[in-house]
Design an enzyme around this catalytic site. Structure first.
Site, short mmCIF file in Angstrom:
data_model
loop_
_atom_site.label_atom_id
_atom_site.label_comp_id
_atom_site.label_asym_id
_atom_site.label_seq_id
_atom_site.Cartn_x
_atom_site.Cartn_y
_atom_site.Cartn_z
N HIS A 99 0.73 -0.98 -0.12
CA HIS A 99 0.44 0.05 -0.28
C HIS A 99 0.59 1.21 -0.04
O HIS A 99 2.00 1.32 -0.18
CB HIS A 99 -1.19 0.10 1.26
CG HIS A 99 0.07 0.30 2.69
ND1 HIS A 99 0.00 -0.91 3.19
CD2 HIS A 99 -0.06 1.60 3.36
CE1 HIS A 99 0.55 -0.67 4.20
NE2 HIS A 99 0.94 0.77 4.54
N ASP A 102 0.54 5.27 1.99
CA ASP A 102 0.05 5.73 2.76
C ASP A 102 -1.04 7.24 2.02
O ASP A 102 -2.20 7.04 2.85
CB ASP A 102 0.70 6.33 3.97
CG ASP A 102 1.38 5.23 4.90
OD1 ASP A 102 1.24 3.81 4.80
OD2 ASP A 102 2.49 4.84 5.33
N ARG A 130 4.59 -8.01 18.24
CA ARG A 130 5.35 -7.17 17.79
C ARG A 130 4.56 -5.39 17.47
O ARG A 130 3.58 -5.09 17.23
CB ARG A 130 5.33 -6.82 16.14
CG ARG A 130 5.90 -6.09 14.96
CD ARG A 130 6.06 -6.19 13.67
NE ARG A 130 6.61 -5.98 12.50
CZ ARG A 130 5.68 -4.56 12.42
NH1 ARG A 130 4.94 -3.78 12.60
NH2 ARG A 130 7.19 -4.05 11.27
N HIS A 149 5.00 0.40 -0.17
CA HIS A 149 5.22 -0.73 0.55
C HIS A 149 4.39 -1.64 1.49
O HIS A 149 3.43 -1.59 0.87
CB HIS A 149 6.27 -0.38 2.30
CG HIS A 149 5.48 0.99 3.04
ND1 HIS A 149 5.09 2.12 2.63
CD2 HIS A 149 4.38 0.99 4.17
CE1 HIS A 149 3.96 3.08 3.16
NE2 HIS A 149 3.56 1.69 4.12
#
Length: 353
Positions: free
Chosen positions: A211, A213, A293, A283
């Site tokens: 995608h 941002d 995480r 990214h």
């Protein structure tokens, strides 16, 4: 007359023959050029495959610490409010935050997510915005920690969060572009791999797709991640990949070859990643398969209309430029800021995703 007629027929036949030969020559040249193009394409594809085999993507290892790394990226996108002097580079800074600060941020995340009944054992992604009070759980279940005018956070916790956000703003302005405005939504994200049976049920759950941002939230200009967990120690999966810029076809973007990483970053506690939010920095994050995480995700804009102050007062805030609007109302100035509603922007972002 007969002789003249025969001469005319001979000339016509010769002309037809020459025309036919010319056509054949052109056809042969076209075939030759087509074969050259095909051969060049096959050769280029072979080079790309060899390059992927013998020259793989640059990998920033979890156990390799450097104070500063920067990759120059040409700005090609025109969808920006930052002007011609903006930078689209990628920056990685190790040891940006100390262990005590990281532990405090994780504690803030755990406190807020527990208050919203978002537990690690459930699996999947959870995001928590300590500034606006929003928490989104798997299944896109949205709630606000501050709706009852009570906060699960202590004043020192909120003040630490504020200090980190302001320091991040100074860092990204120093590294990439100035001036910038803090915007929303900004959050701590937890990706859980503790539940092996968990499967995504909404687009929000599928956090691992490629995608851009700024395509999900148009007012984003610069993005950043402060990693709070160690790859290979606290979790598996969850790698950050910079990918090729988007092609003219979404079908091409979905092909595996177009999604091979150009730059792979293994999260490390205290590692800071900064980059432009536009199409130059397409990214993805790979799916977390084990452990937890944590990362603080933040964005900045060049458009003052979407400025969102770091309130961090334990109260719910829903609108961009809310403090300015309140001051205008106090002074008797009435302005329609219905487009500034953060909740509406969140719904719009979900629809875009």
């Amino acid at each position: 007359k007969t002789k003249a007629l025969l001469t005319t027929v001979a000339a016509t036949t010769k002309e037809k023959s020459e025309t036919s030969n010319l056509k054949k020559g052109i056809e042969q040249r076209i075939i030759y050029i087509s074969r050259l193009i095909t051969a060049a394409a096959v050769f280029a594809l072979a080079i790309i495959k060899l390059q992927k085999r013998f020259w793989p993507a640059t990998v920033i290892k979890q156990n390799e610490s450097r104070p500063w790394r920067q990759w120059s990226v040409a700005c090609t996108s025109t969808k920006s409010q930052c002007g011609e002097k903006r930078k689209c580079d990628r920056v990685v800074i190790d040891e940006w935050a100390d262990s005590e600060t990281i532990d405090a941020l994780i504690s803030i995340a755990q406190t807020g997510m527990t208050a919203a009944e978002a537990f690690p054992s459930q699996g999947g992604p959870v995001i928590m915005d300590a500034n606006s009070g929003y928490v989104m759980k798997p299944g896109s279940l949205l709630s606000n920690m501050y709706q009852k005018d009570s906060s699960p956070f202590s004043i020192p916790q909120l003040e630490l969060y504020r200090q980190v956000i302001r320091r991040l703003k100074l860092q990204i302005e120093t590294s990439l572009h100035k001036p910038l405005y803090f915007t929303a939504p900004t959050f701590i994200a937890r990706l859980s791999g503790l539940n092996s049976t968990w499967e995504p049920s909404t687009p929000h759950d599928e956090y691992y797709h490629p995608h851009i941002d700024a395509e999900n939230t148009p007012h984003y200009e610069y993005s950043g991640l402060l990693y709070l967990s160690d790859y290979g120690i606290d979790f598996q999966g969850g790698l950050f990949h910079f990918l090729n810029p988007p092609s003219s076809s979404r079908l091409e973007d979905d092909k595996e070859d177009n999604n091979d990483p150009l730059l792979e970053i293994e999260p490390r506690r205290g590692r800071l990643l900064l980059f432009a939010s536009t199409s130059e920095n397409r990214h993805r994050v790979t799916r977390v398969t084990r452990g937890l995480r944590y990362a603080l995700s933040f964005w900045f804009t060049c458009d003052k209309q979407y400025e969102f102050r770091d309130f961090l007062d334990g109260k719910s805030h829903l609108r961009f430029r809310e403090e300015e609007e309140q001051q205008q109302q106090h002074n008797g100035i009435v302005e329609d800021n219905s487009n500034n509603d953060v909740e509406k922007r969140r719904k719009h972002q979900q629809q875009q995703e």
